[in-house]
Motif scaffolding. Structure first.
Motif, PDB file in Angstrom:
ATOM      1  N   GLU A 148     -13.196  22.757 -11.694  1.00  0.00           N
ATOM      2  CA  GLU A 148     -13.698  22.624 -10.327  1.00  0.00           C
ATOM      3  C   GLU A 148     -15.113  23.167 -10.204  1.00  0.00           C
ATOM      4  O   GLU A 148     -15.449  24.211 -10.762  1.00  0.00           O
ATOM      5  CB  GLU A 148     -12.775  23.345  -9.342  1.00  0.00           C
ATOM      6  N   ILE A 149     -15.948  22.434  -9.475  1.00  0.00           N
ATOM      7  CA  ILE A 149     -17.313  22.858  -9.176  1.00  0.00           C
ATOM      8  C   ILE A 149     -17.405  23.083  -7.676  1.00  0.00           C
ATOM      9  O   ILE A 149     -17.021  22.215  -6.886  1.00  0.00           O
ATOM     10  CB  ILE A 149     -18.342  21.786  -9.575  1.00  0.00           C
ATOM     11  N   LEU A 150     -17.912  24.211  -7.262  1.00  0.00           N
ATOM     12  CA  LEU A 150     -18.080  24.507  -5.839  1.00  0.00           C
ATOM     13  C   LEU A 150     -19.451  24.023  -5.393  1.00  0.00           C
ATOM     14  O   LEU A 150     -20.475  24.423  -5.950  1.00  0.00           O
ATOM     15  CB  LEU A 150     -17.925  26.011  -5.585  1.00  0.00           C
ATOM     16  N   LEU A 151     -19.469  23.153  -4.382  1.00  0.00           N
ATOM     17  CA  LEU A 151     -20.717  22.585  -3.882  1.00  0.00           C
ATOM     18  C   LEU A 151     -20.917  22.928  -2.409  1.00  0.00           C
ATOM     19  O   LEU A 151     -19.955  23.000  -1.639  1.00  0.00           O
ATOM     20  CB  LEU A 151     -20.718  21.061  -4.034  1.00  0.00           C
ATOM     21  N   GLN A 152     -22.171  23.110  -2.029  1.00  0.00           N
ATOM     22  CA  GLN A 152     -22.522  23.242  -0.617  1.00  0.00           C
ATOM     23  C   GLN A 152     -22.381  21.858   0.041  1.00  0.00           C
ATOM     24  O   GLN A 152     -22.411  20.830  -0.643  1.00  0.00           O
ATOM     25  CB  GLN A 152     -23.955  23.755  -0.467  1.00  0.00           C
ATOM     26  N   PRO A 153     -22.229  21.808   1.384  1.00  0.00           N
ATOM     27  CA  PRO A 153     -22.006  20.511   2.054  1.00  0.00           C
ATOM     28  C   PRO A 153     -23.033  19.432   1.705  1.00  0.00           C
ATOM     29  O   PRO A 153     -22.664  18.287   1.435  1.00  0.00           O
ATOM     30  CB  PRO A 153     -22.062  20.879   3.547  1.00  0.00           C
ATOM     31  N   LYS A 154     -24.323  19.767   1.692  1.00  0.00           N
ATOM     32  CA  LYS A 154     -25.336  18.758   1.379  1.00  0.00           C
ATOM     33  C   LYS A 154     -25.288  18.350  -0.096  1.00  0.00           C
ATOM     34  O   LYS A 154     -25.533  17.194  -0.431  1.00  0.00           O
ATOM     35  CB  LYS A 154     -26.742  19.254   1.753  1.00  0.00           C
ATOM     36  N   GLU A 155     -24.982  19.299  -0.973  1.00  0.00           N
ATOM     37  CA  GLU A 155     -24.818  18.963  -2.388  1.00  0.00           C
ATOM     38  C   GLU A 155     -23.664  17.973  -2.553  1.00  0.00           C
ATOM     39  O   GLU A 155     -23.758  17.013  -3.322  1.00  0.00           O
ATOM     40  CB  GLU A 155     -24.547  20.220  -3.208  1.00  0.00           C
ATOM     41  N   PHE A 156     -22.585  18.222  -1.809  1.00  0.00           N
ATOM     42  CA  PHE A 156     -21.420  17.327  -1.870  1.00  0.00           C
ATOM     43  C   PHE A 156     -21.792  15.922  -1.398  1.00  0.00           C
ATOM     44  O   PHE A 156     -21.480  14.927  -2.053  1.00  0.00           O
ATOM     45  CB  PHE A 156     -20.284  17.889  -1.001  1.00  0.00           C
ATOM     46  N   GLN A 157     -22.478  15.837  -0.248  1.00  0.00           N
ATOM     47  CA  GLN A 157     -22.860  14.520   0.288  1.00  0.00           C
ATOM     48  C   GLN A 157     -23.804  13.794  -0.656  1.00  0.00           C
ATOM     49  O   GLN A 157     -23.706  12.572  -0.837  1.00  0.00           O
ATOM     50  CB  GLN A 157     -23.519  14.700   1.657  1.00  0.00           C
ATOM     51  N   LEU A 158     -24.723  14.539  -1.244  1.00  0.00           N
ATOM     52  CA  LEU A 158     -25.680  13.952  -2.173  1.00  0.00           C
ATOM     53  C   LEU A 158     -24.963  13.399  -3.404  1.00  0.00           C
ATOM     54  O   LEU A 158     -25.191  12.254  -3.826  1.00  0.00           O
ATOM     55  CB  LEU A 158     -26.696  15.021  -2.582  1.00  0.00           C
ATOM     56  N   LEU A 159     -24.052  14.196  -3.978  1.00  0.00           N
ATOM     57  CA  LEU A 159     -23.307  13.744  -5.148  1.00  0.00           C
ATOM     58  C   LEU A 159     -22.419  12.549  -4.811  1.00  0.00           C
ATOM     59  O   LEU A 159     -22.340  11.583  -5.579  1.00  0.00           O
ATOM     60  CB  LEU A 159     -22.460  14.898  -5.701  1.00  0.00           C
ATOM     61  N   LYS A 160     -21.767  12.600  -3.665  1.00  0.00           N
ATOM     62  CA  LYS A 160     -20.904  11.499  -3.235  1.00  0.00           C
ATOM     63  C   LYS A 160     -21.711  10.197  -3.138  1.00  0.00           C
ATOM     64  O   LYS A 160     -21.276   9.139  -3.604  1.00  0.00           O
ATOM     65  CB  LYS A 160     -20.256  11.829  -1.890  1.00  0.00           C
ATOM     66  N   TYR A 161     -22.902  10.280  -2.556  1.00  0.00           N
ATOM     67  CA  TYR A 161     -23.731   9.078  -2.405  1.00  0.00           C
ATOM     68  C   TYR A 161     -24.151   8.535  -3.775  1.00  0.00           C
ATOM     69  O   TYR A 161     -24.107   7.322  -4.016  1.00  0.00           O
ATOM     70  CB  TYR A 161     -24.972   9.387  -1.553  1.00  0.00           C
TER      71      TYR A 161
END
Length: 225
Positions: A148-161
């Protein structure tokens, strides 16, 4: 079909509800963004008709929150904001169609029924997988090689995109508008900072090569080994 309409104008609500009921559809309404989001995330609908300018919670913020849960429910935006930039913004935020007010119910009905028919055949996407990378959309859990990698909300959205557009070169302008939801300021380095943070987390697990910088063009998430 079961429809949710999120709209604060009583006249529009009455007009649309009457039309859909006459066509044999079941339609529920919410008159503010918070109530709309609560219903949209707690009940199963075949279609959501969404206004942009809502009390308590803006329509696009409601849409972003809905899509962040992994919901694939078709959303038809119905708004008085008719400029092409506003329509593009609505579609980029996760809308499936965009109609402007004033409108004819006959056109709304046709567009709504097409979206509902399309939605019937679409499986609900709950995971994104790119090589060793996995995102569980419902829990927002990100794993790399099973860790598991812990991401900040914007990091998550960026990776998802990036994962949704795997192997495609995505410009900094497009990333900025898709993740930060406002017009790109070429002087800001916020994207580079977030990409660097993601890379460091990948490097710690031996996968620093996953995000590629394409000089002068943008970034690309590679499929991996």
């Amino acid at each position: 079909m079961k429809i949710l309409m999120v709209e604060d104008d009583a006249t529009t609500i009455e007009y649309v509800v009457k039309g859909f009921v006459e066509q044999g559809h079941n339609i529920e309404t919410a008159t503010d963004g918070h109530q709309g989001l609560l219903l949209a995330t707690s009940m199963k609908y075949d279609l959501i008709i969404l206004d942009r300018m809502l009390p308590q919670l803006d329509g696009l913020k409601l849409l972003a929150a809905l899509r962040a849960t992994g919901s694939q429910t078709p959303v038809l935006i119905l708004s008085a904001l008719s400029h092409v930039d506003e329509r593009v913004k609505g579609l980029r935020a996760g809308g499936d169609d965009y109609m402007t007010k004033p409108f004819a119910f006959s056109e709304l009905l046709v567009r709504a029924e097409k979206l509902m028919q399309r939605g019937e055949s679409l499986p609900t996407i709950t995971d994104l997988n790119v090589g060793p990378l996995t995102i569980e959309l419902l829990t927002r859990k990100v794993t790399l090689d099973g860790q598991e990698i812990l991401l900040q909300p914007k990091e998550f959205q960026l990776l998802k995109y990036l994962m949704e557009h795997v192997n495609q070169v995505i410009s900094r302008t497009l990333l900025f508008e898709a993740v930060w939801d406002y017009h790109f300021d070429p002087r800001t380095n916020v994207i580079d900072v977030h990409i660097a943070k993601l890379r460091r987390k990948f490097e710690e697990l031996g996968h620093g090569e996953l995000i590629e910088t394409v000089r002068g063009a943008g970034y690309r998430l590679r499929q991996g080994h």
